[in-house]
Design an enzyme around this catalytic site. Structure first.
Site, short mmCIF file in Angstrom:
data_model
loop_
_atom_site.label_atom_id
_atom_site.label_comp_id
_atom_site.label_asym_id
_atom_site.label_seq_id
_atom_site.Cartn_x
_atom_site.Cartn_y
_atom_site.Cartn_z
N ASN A 135 -33.67 147.25 60.26
CA ASN A 135 -32.56 148.07 59.78
C ASN A 135 -31.17 147.72 60.32
OD1 ASN A 135 -34.23 149.96 58.22
ND2 ASN A 135 -35.03 150.51 60.24
N TYR A 136 -31.11 147.03 61.43
CA TYR A 136 -29.79 146.82 62.04
C TYR A 136 -29.35 145.38 62.19
CZ TYR A 136 -29.80 151.77 63.13
OH TYR A 136 -29.81 153.13 63.03
N LEU A 137 -30.29 144.47 62.17
CA LEU A 137 -29.90 143.08 62.44
C LEU A 137 -29.71 142.32 61.14
CD1 LEU A 137 -32.42 142.38 65.33
CD2 LEU A 137 -30.05 143.16 65.47
#
Length: 942
Positions: free
Chosen positions: A899-901
């Site tokens: 979800n974030y990288l």
DNA sequence: TATTCGACTTGGTGCGATACCA
DNA sequence: TGGTATCGCACCAAGTCGAATA
């Protein structure tokens, strides 16, 4: 002074976070207990009540010494002291509000305290004392190692103190950044050595631990002294707090500039967005008594004030609102403008783009099973990223699907499985039996020990009972579900022990279902659906202290379900004898079916799989927004740093909150209803969630965060902050109770509106994505050595990933059997070491023999050499595995990875360092990030 | 203008599938 | 080949945030 690099700072803190994670996790249990005391103090003042609560909180926490209690008491008494001098009308309003709050708070805390401790600790039981110590030791050792490394060749004491000073007072951000990097590097190195020096460390760190404790105590006392001085000197009590503050701010500013903290005379560099517009707002020219006006009224109070003052002059309208009205005129840039990073060339390809048969690279293994798999993976890939994007708000033109799959009807229990009430056998009606079954299945789960769970379940169960049943069954404790429980256990045991044939049959059946319900046709392409099954009935399992846990989640019927598809598609048929609630043709949304669950009244959706175009496109866009933030992050940071000294309280609060969101990757923190678990994010932090320490563990201006975040996961972090942030926090906390909002003039909506003015599309959560991705990229650059083996590179990747997970506080429970598997691994390593020793000895002998000259012996020697090399490689691999697994014990890497990288960072890294992408992403992840795998080259930079 | 709603994204858990090893 | 460890993924709760509504 230039803006610090939060990434480095975070990284610098990360070890600490990690170190404390287990510490706090163990502390959770005690942290919020003793409702009895709370209740008994009903008649005492609310302040006392909170002090009691706080004292209980502290005394039960392992790391809070009695000195801290004293400190808190002193602190609150100083608060009382200063508050007694204040007698403005605002105070009256506040006290009204306080009364309301304290009532509300009492309810909350009563609820909270009833079983919070015990339950919260359940999760943490897994994290053993040993882990706690080890992690703390690790962080301590890391710190020690860092110092050692840094001062290798010099007299340590002198330099240590100077380096500490540097840590805090360095005016050069360049220096700061490189130091942080060094520190991180050292930290990682020391981590890898950790496993071997575990025992030594354990004893030495114990000593450290005890000595630092006593140190702490004296520091706390000093700190307390200075705190009370501060409250009486630096912030003398006057009618208008902000005016007072302004005077102090000015003098502080001068002081801070000399200290290297000052940020006066900073110039705002050019930014692509409307920052300049923002800067032009006459902040400094606002009247000095602004603070007493509406701008500085808590949001909750402002509502009432507003209603009293319907006609405001333009000057009276808060800046944000003024900007909002401007914003309405301003045209939001369309998608294409936003997507400036998407190469135009790709858009040129749009017309050419068609569904392309792509052979997805799989493992190189040539075994029959793998080959078969490879064939299965040859699938049609829709290269949607090469097509032009629609920007008219529509998500599709054509959508066809089979509708959702409903849970199978209830299958009654066999007659020999008995339910007993008060020792007597009782045959339940079908509905009552079904619900009783939900509870019986969970009998050995901790949920059924929670009073709230039991009460909610029992209430809802009684609702489905017949009149007769309800008349008899009045006490849950008299219900005997044991036979039912045993039946379900037996059933799952049987399922586990199914024969091969039975398993194959079941698999084939599931595949059929997947084929039928698992796909849809969207704009001419077959796409996978994410969740085509309607959630089956059961008991609601809220996380943390959810007041609704145990309530019955009712069976969803077709009559509850909305279907969304295109007009020209074949509308899915409802199960026979039923009809849909509604059939809709809304192409501005992405869901295929929707229903409202009965427990929380929330909408549930059937949506596409992450590998779909709709999801992928959104994902891509998310990372592009984060990359855009990268371009103006320096300006934004300068901006909020300037706002720390703004005249308006609301601006200061916003600036400090933003600093936390940026530096600590905190979530925005929307307000929550009372019927949800009491968790917070940045904007909803309360006074009780932070502690201020002028000095802690040799660091200045330390803020200790301790709160429950999303999913009731505890966030504990000790963060040295800038002096101005610290002072502001003191100001925000002045005259507030523990249960009051820390940022009482801020909410997520106003924060996001402000952020939108700084950069289109910017919201609080973009900072999390940005900081996660930039951290990964920097960590990869730092940790990757191009000349090492692939397992070593993967360890470096996992470490970079781990740094992000720590930053984002992605924790997990220690996996079951972790210690057992670690022991097994250690044994394996020892065995391998023995083998290596043996092989070395063999080689020595063989070398001697080879020297005598026989060809046969030389060949044997070569063989031994190769065998030894192979063994050494295996040993290294095992050791790396051990380090990786141990470091990963309480950290969940998956969430940040998914979800974030920005996946292009990982793809580029793989391509640059010749690491097969399969080592980083599994099949599902590769499907999700296909767009990134296709478009990112080895030189991609976030 | 505050509140609620709707549409998403984010996130941890636990169980079944798969890989690995003796 | 069978037992066990690890991984993958479904599940579903809980966030965020913008738009609609009162």
């Amino acid at each position: 002074m230039s803006v610090e690099n939060p990434v480095s700072e975070n990284d610098c803190e990360s070890g600490k976070v990690n170190g404390n994670k287990n510490e706090h996790v163990n502390g959770i249990h005690n942290g919020y207990s003793t409702s009895e005391k709370h209740k008994s103090s009903h008649k005492s003042s609310s302040k006392d009540k909170h002090r009691d609560k706080d004292r209980d909180h502290k005394s039960s926490s392992k790391h809070s010494s009695s000195s801290r209690d004293k400190e808190k008491d002193k602190h609150s008494s100083s608060k009382n002291h200063s508050s007694s001098h204040k007698s403005s009308s605002k105070d009256k309003e506040r006290s009204e509000k306080d009364r309301e709050r304290s009532d509300k708070n009492k309810d909350r805390s009563d609820r909270e305290h009833s079983s919070k401790d015990k339950d919260r600790s359940d999760r943490d039981k897994h994290r053993s004392e040993k882990d706690k110590h080890r992690d703390k030791e690790r962080s301590e050792k890391d710190r020690g190692d860092r110092d050692k490394d840094r001062h290798k060749n010099s007299s340590s004491d002198e330099k240590k103190s100077s380096s500490k000073e540097k840590d805090h007072k360095s005016s050069s951000s360049k220096e700061h950044k490189s130091k942080d990097r060094d520190r991180d590097h050292d930290k990682e190195r020391s981590k890898s050595d950790k496993s071997r020096s575990d025992k030594d460390k354990h004893s030495s760190s114990k000593d450290k631990h005890s000595s630092s404790k006593s140190k702490d105590k004296s520091k706390d006392e000093k700190q307390e002294k200075s705190k009370s001085e501060l409250s009486s000197q630096e912030y003398p009590v006057k009618e208008e707090p902000m005016q007072v503050d302004d005077v102090n701010v000015k003098s502080e500013l001068k002081e801070e500039s000399e200290d290297g903290y000052g940020i006066a005379n900073t110039t705002v560099s050019s930014c692509d967005y409307s920052l300049s517009q923002f800067k032009d707002e006459p902040l400094a020219d606002l009247p000095d008594d602004e603070e007493s006006g509406e701008e500085n009224t808590p949001l909750s109070e402002r509502k009432a004030v507003k209603r009293r003052m319907p006609s405001e002059s333009k000057e009276d309208i808060p800046l944000l609102q003024r900007k909002k009205s401007k914003k309405k005129v301003k045209k939001e840039p369309d998608y294409d403008e936003e997507e400036e990073e998407i190469p135009k060339k790709k858009k040129m390809k749009a017309e050419k783009a068609k569904a392309t048969k792509v052979k997805i690279e799989q493992n190189d293994g040539a075994s029959p099973t793998k080959r078969k798999k490879k064939q299965e993976d040859e699938q049609e890939v829709w290269k949607w990223w090469e097509e032009e994007k629609k920007d008219d708000g529509t998500k599709w033109k054509f959508l066809e699907h089979k509708g959702p799959l409903f849970a199978p009807p209830y299958d009654p229990l066999p007659a020999n499985v008995k339910f007993r009430y008060d020792g007597k056998e009782m045959r339940l009606s079908q509905d009552a039996e079904e619900v009783a079954g939900f509870y019986a299945r969970m009998l050995d789960h901790d949920y059924t020990t929670k009073p709230a769970f039991n009460t909610n379940f029992f209430n809802d169960w009684r609702k489905v009972m017949t009149h007769e049943e309800a008349k008899t069954i009045k006490d849950l404790s008299k219900c005997d579900f044991k036979e039912m429980h045993a039946f379900f256990q037996n059933q799952s045991e049987r399922n586990r022990n199914k024969t091969k044939e039975e398993k194959a049959e079941l698999k084939a059946k599931n595949e059929e279902i997947q084929k039928e319900y698992g796909f849809c046709i969207i704009d001419g392409h077959k796409e996978k659906i994410g969740n085509f099954r309607i959630e089956p009935p059961g008991l609601f399992r809220g996380r943390g202290e959810h007041p609704k846990m145990g309530m019955l989640k009712k069976r969803v019927m077709p009559e509850d379900v909305l279907i969304n598809c295109s007009k020209d598609s074949k509308v899915p048929k409802p199960p026979s004898g039923h009809k849909w609630k509604e059939v809709r043709h809304d192409n501005t949304v992405t869901w295929l079916a929707s229903w409202t669950e009965n427990v929380q009244g929330q909408a549930k959706y059937v949506m596409l799989n992450p590998s779909s175009k709709l999801k992928g496109e959104k994902d891509w866009q998310k990372y592009e927004t984060a990359r855009k933030l990268h371009k103006c992050i320096d300006t934004i940071r300068e901006n909020y740093r300037n706002d720390w000294k703004a005249k308006e309280m609301r601006v200061r609060q916003r600036a400090v909150a933003l600093y936390f969101i940026d530096r600590l990757a905190l979530r925005a923190g929307n307000e929550k209803d009372d019927d949800q678990a009491d968790t917070v994010g940045c904007c909803s932090l309360r006074v009780e969630h932070i502690e201020l320490h002028k000095e802690k563990d040799g660091k200045e201006y330390v803020v200790v965060f301790d709160f429950l975040g999303k999913d009731s996961i505890r966030y504990y972090n000790e963060v040295p902050v800038e002096k101005r942030v610290f002072k502001n926090l003191e100001l925000f906390m002045e005259n507030k109770k523990d249960s009051d909002d820390l940022f009482d003039r801020l909410n997520t909506q106003t924060l996001n509106e402000h952020l939108k003015d700084l950069m289109p599309g910017l919201t609080a959560k973009v900072f999390r994505t940005y900081n996660a991705s930039i951290t990964l990229q920097r960590q990869l650059d730092e940790l990757t050595d191009g000349d090492v083996s692939i397992p070593e590179k993967i360890l470096a990747y996992n470490r970079a990933n781990r740094a992000v997970a720590i930053l984002c506080n992605h924790q997990r429970a220690v996996p079951k059997g972790h210690s057992k598997s670690m022991e097994a691994l250690k044994e394996k390593i020892q065995a391998k070491r023995d083998q290596v020793d043996e092989a070395e000895e063999d080689l020595r002998q063989a070398t001697k023999a080879a020297k005598r000259g026989s060809v046969k012996e030389k060949l044997a020697c070569d063989k031994k050499k190769k065998a030894l090399e192979r063994l050494r490689e295996q040993l290294k691999k095992l050791e790396l595995q051990e380090t990786d697994r141990d470091e990963n014990k309480t950290i969940a890497l998956g969430t940040s990875k998914l979800n974030y990288l920005d996946p292009r960072i990982s793809v580029a890294w793989c391509k640059k360092h010749d690491v097969p992408i399969e080592k980083i992403y599994n099949k599902t992840q590769r499907d999700k990030f296909r767009w990134a795998i296709d478009m990112a080259g080895p030189d991609y930079i976030f």
